[in-house]
Motif scaffolding. Structure first.
Motif, short mmCIF file in Angstrom:
data_model
loop_
_atom_site.label_atom_id
_atom_site.label_comp_id
_atom_site.label_asym_id
_atom_site.label_seq_id
_atom_site.Cartn_x
_atom_site.Cartn_y
_atom_site.Cartn_z
N VAL A 1 0.86 -1.22 0.01
CA VAL A 1 -0.01 0.02 0.07
C VAL A 1 0.87 1.17 -0.01
CG1 VAL A 1 -1.85 -1.20 1.20
CG2 VAL A 1 -0.30 0.04 2.51
N PRO B 1 -4.61 0.01 6.73
CA PRO B 1 -3.76 -0.98 6.94
C PRO B 1 -2.60 -0.91 7.96
CG PRO B 1 -3.93 -0.32 4.48
CD PRO B 1 -4.66 0.53 5.45
N ASP C 1 0.54 -1.29 8.46
CA ASP C 1 1.68 -0.54 8.17
C ASP C 1 1.53 0.97 7.87
OD1 ASP C 1 2.94 -3.06 7.82
OD2 ASP C 1 2.97 -3.12 5.42
#
Length: 148
Positions: A60, A123, A125
């Protein structure tokens, strides 16, 4: 912009891009580490007129450093965004996120196919990103998502 050219940034552009961003009062932190995820729009003299980059996090990415010179148009922004989506695809990213607290940006990005996204469901991360941490601390911030 007259006779502007959009191109991928390289390591040789780090200083020039950092200065362009600093002059626009935009953070240049982390530019060197992700310079190959940045696009520059330059005039015929090689001066940066606009920039847009991606802060990659696994599969992403987070859009960042969208800076347009005063003589840029909506068409210029559209071309940059179109090109950054192709770059993201080429780099194997599956999703792009955009964060802001400026509601005027939401309309444009929504027209480009970005969808509102709950900031509590990003997400994992992305929560490591200093930019995301900052945006989450700002009033009226929001996230948009684009699936590639």
């Amino acid at each position: 912009m007259n006779k502007a050219e959009v191109r991928c940034a390289g390591i040789e552009d780090v200083e020039k891009l950092s200065l362009f961003l600093q002059n626009a009062k935009v953070s240049s932190e982390g530019i060197k580490d992700s310079i190959d995820y940045f696009l520059l729009c330059e005039n015929e003299l090689g001066q940066i007129q606009a920039s847009l980059g991606i802060e990659p996090h696994g599969q992403v990415g987070l859009l960042r450093s969208l800076v347009l010179s005063p003589n840029s148009t909506e068409k210029d922004m559209f071309i940059l965004l179109e090109q950054i989506l192709m770059l993201a695809r080429d780099k194997g990213l599956t999703e792009l996120y955009m964060a802001s607290n400026k509601q005027s940006a939401a309309l444009f990005f929504t027209l480009m196919g970005f969808q509102p996204h709950d900031s509590t469901k990003l997400p994992a991360d992305l929560y490591e990103s200093e930019h995301v941490k900052h945006i989450l601390s700002v009033d009226n911030s929001y996230f948009l998502k684009f699936s590639i």
